[in-house]
Design an enzyme around this catalytic site. Structure first.
Site, mmCIF file in Angstrom:
data_model
loop_
_atom_site.group_PDB
_atom_site.id
_atom_site.type_symbol
_atom_site.label_atom_id
_atom_site.label_comp_id
_atom_site.label_asym_id
_atom_site.label_seq_id
_atom_site.Cartn_x
_atom_site.Cartn_y
_atom_site.Cartn_z
ATOM 1 N N GLU A 38 0.850 -1.192 0.000
ATOM 2 C CA GLU A 38 0.000 0.000 0.000
ATOM 3 C C GLU A 38 0.883 1.239 0.000
ATOM 4 O OE1 GLU A 38 -2.431 1.947 -0.917
ATOM 5 O OE2 GLU A 38 -3.758 0.336 -0.239
ATOM 6 N N GLY A 40 2.450 4.685 0.963
ATOM 7 C CA GLY A 40 2.626 5.202 2.324
ATOM 8 C C GLY A 40 3.551 4.293 3.118
ATOM 9 N N VAL A 42 5.243 1.295 5.465
ATOM 10 C CA VAL A 42 5.039 0.938 6.874
ATOM 11 C C VAL A 42 4.645 2.179 7.665
ATOM 12 C CG1 VAL A 42 6.203 0.122 8.970
ATOM 13 C CG2 VAL A 42 6.615 -1.031 6.790
ATOM 14 N N GLY A 183 13.631 -3.185 24.425
ATOM 15 C CA GLY A 183 13.348 -1.874 25.025
ATOM 16 C C GLY A 183 13.940 -0.759 24.191
ATOM 17 N N GLY A 184 13.776 -0.876 22.867
ATOM 18 C CA GLY A 184 14.232 0.172 21.953
ATOM 19 C C GLY A 184 13.095 1.153 21.715
ATOM 20 N N GLU A 205 14.748 -6.256 27.975
ATOM 21 C CA GLU A 205 15.788 -5.671 27.115
ATOM 22 C C GLU A 205 17.114 -6.403 27.340
ATOM 23 O OE1 GLU A 205 16.316 -3.325 24.605
ATOM 24 O OE2 GLU A 205 18.363 -4.057 24.861
ATOM 25 N N ALA A 271 9.845 -6.517 19.519
ATOM 26 C CA ALA A 271 10.312 -5.244 18.932
ATOM 27 C C ALA A 271 11.820 -5.189 19.056
ATOM 28 C CB ALA A 271 9.651 -4.068 19.634
ATOM 29 N N ASP A 313 15.266 3.393 4.515
ATOM 30 C CA ASP A 313 15.673 2.291 5.407
ATOM 31 C C ASP A 313 16.496 1.219 4.707
ATOM 32 O OD1 ASP A 313 14.067 3.613 7.194
ATOM 33 O OD2 ASP A 313 12.676 1.954 7.551
ATOM 34 N N HIS A 445 6.254 34.134 25.861
ATOM 35 C CA HIS A 445 5.875 33.620 27.171
ATOM 36 C C HIS A 445 4.365 33.525 27.240
ATOM 37 C CE1 HIS A 445 6.100 32.931 31.472
ATOM 38 N NE2 HIS A 445 5.176 33.862 31.646
#
Ligand code: NAI
Length: 469
Positions: A38, A40, A42, A183-184, A205, A271, A313, A445
């Site tokens: 598709e 776009g 990942v 734990g990335g 991790e 992950a 990538d 501010h």
């Protein structure tokens, strides 16, 4: 014989390939983008954008739950996971539809299918309809094939209980317990979100720290808060395997410092990183250099074989959508005959943990390793009126600068709005700004951006709202 001929063929329609195609179209090049899944990629479909929708809801939910502190009383707030998914899918549809219409308005042809490079200027495509098309490029082929989630052999994905990030952003039920291996960035982003949504989260991790790569004092703020909110974070730990229990739960065996422990969970999110999709496209056969799955290029994005380019990538680290997009634009301009190159000063990173993290340029440690004498400026959000008024005071802004010249070398933020605030830091680095440039600029501010000014002033020894070193 080729079925069609284009100036350029772009393989992949993710954040590298689709902007590259659009830019080529803008530059009056005849361009075809080939996408097997598709448009776009990942990022738009299963990564950056959908995860941020879920993270945003989780953040709002968490604020509502502790709203009594600031006078917001809501009885029995709850999450409708189906509604959340429908809303998220609506966003994805809008964005991917947007890419398709941008293709049309910029004259980019789109072909759905699996592409293979069969010659220095030839691509063969197995189309979605089952036909094969041979397409010729007169000028260039751009590889923008992205990266794939790494699977651990002992935790093969089943799409339901052993899942990757793609499934984790599509859950229509919030798991009671979620164990995350890694734990990335993904593990800590989605771990934080599901913790807010009500899951009991454990993060396993392998390394001694989570969020390896960001400055340790930044990662420590996030880790401390996750643990305070009830997450279990096991470091130096390895998930060995699992057994399915009779009640449907999963018992995961974990090695922590040589001792094996078992943790029961409902969902395991793996992950542990992404691997580049450079191999297997036919490039090796043409003599294109592939390095551990990456397709290396020179500063113009061209591989060692003239006319074949790579972006995003599949080409190099860091695996970030905005880096892919920038590379896509550069390559399009090079193909169209313009002078362009990958010459950025800093590639920012935005991590959507809670609190958020954002970095640009050299970290404190990195600068020291390079032998640069530095001065640091820090400003805590707890000293900032705006942070107090939005009730998000954890974290700080840190600037790293050359000790003598005061040239800004890096900006590192953990805290509210970090991912938006970093753009000022990135621009400052790109403009070769000095501490004085940021510190003397009037910041409105009350805003979170004042922290950038105060951190720079702190490095110079004259911040107003904190003690200066
Ligand atoms: P990652 O490389 O950030 O983290 C993977 C973690 O898993 C590492 O800390 C590693 O030590 C650990 N690990 C590896 N094998 C393990 C094992 N067997 N047991 C326990 N821990 C293990 O990869 P992640 O989080 O999967 O993300 C992939 C990439 O996607 C990132 O590198 C980033 O480039 C990109 N990304 C960027 C985002 C952003 O910029 N906001 C958001 C999500 C992903």
């Amino acid at each position: 014989m080729a079925d069609k001929t284009y100036d350029a063929i772009v393989i992949g329609g993710g954040p590298g390939g689709y902007p590259c195609s659009i830019r080529l179209g803008q530059l009056k090049q005849k361009v075809l983008c080939i996408e097997k899944d598709e448009v776009g990629g990942v990022c738009l479909n299963w990564g950056c954008v959908p995860s941020k929708a879920i993270i945003a809801t989780s953040h709002t939910f968490e604020k509502v739950k502790r709203g009594t502190t600031f006078g917001l009383v809501v009885d029995n707030p709850r999450i409708d996971a189906n509604k959340l998914q429908d809303w998220k899918e609506g966003i994805v549809k809008k964005l991917t539809g947007g890419v398709r219409s941008l293709f049309k308005t910029n004259g980019v042809d789109l072909l759905y299918g699996d592409a293979r490079v069969t010659g220095p200027k030839t691509v063969s495509v197995k189309t979605r309809e089952g036909t094969t098309e041979v397409i010729q490029a007169t000028k260039a082929i751009v590889i923008a094939s992205g990266a794939t989630t790494i699977e651990i052999p002992s935790f093969k994905f089943d799409g339901k209980q052993i899942i990757g990030a793609k499934e984790a952003v599509s859950l229509r039920e919030i798991p009671k317990r979620m164990l995350i291996i890694g734990g990335g960035i993904i593990g800590m982003e989605l771990g934080g979100a599901y913790q807010h949504l009500g899951s009991d989260v454990t993060i396993v991790e392998a390394l001694p720290t989570v969020l390896t790569g960001v400055d340790p004092d930044i990662a420590a703020v996030v880790e401390r808060l996750y643990v305070k909110r009830g997450a279990k974070i096991l470091k130096g730990a390895k998930a060995l395997g699992y057994e399915r229990q009779q009640d449907g739960s999963i018992a995961v065996r974990i090695d922590v410092g040589g001792k094996t422990d078992t943790i029961e969970t409902d969902v395991v999110l793996v992950a542990v990183g992404m691997r580049p999709n450079g191999a297997g496209l036919g490039l090796e056969e043409l003599g294109v250099k592939i390095d551990r799955g990456f397709v290396p290029t020179d500063a113009t994005g061209q591989t060692n074989v003239p006319g074949i380019y790579a972006v995003g990538d599949c080409s190099s680290l860091p695996m970030l959508a905005h880096k892919a997009t920038k590379e896509g634009e550069v390559v399009a301009e090079v193909i169209a005959g313009q002078k362009a190159a990958k010459d950025w000063v800093a590639m920012p990173a935005a991590i959507f943990t809670d609190p958020e993290i954002a970095t640009a340029g050299l970290g404190e440690q990195q600068a020291k390793e390079k032998g640069i004498e530095i001065r640091i400026g820090k400003f805590p959000f707890s000293a900032l009126g705006r942070a107090m008024s939005v009730n998000e005071t954890d974290g700080f802004i840190k600037v790293v600068a050359d000790k003598k010249t005061h040239a800004l070398l890096g900006v590192h933020i953990v805290g509210p709005g970090a991912t938006d605030l970093i753009s000022e830091g990135t621009l400052a680095l790109e403009m070769h700004a000095f501490l004085e440039d940021v510190g003397l600029t009037v910041h409105p501010h009350p805003t979170l951006g004042e922290g950038m000014m105060e951190a720079s002033q702190n490095a110079l020894g004259h911040a107003i709202h904190v003690m200066n070193r």
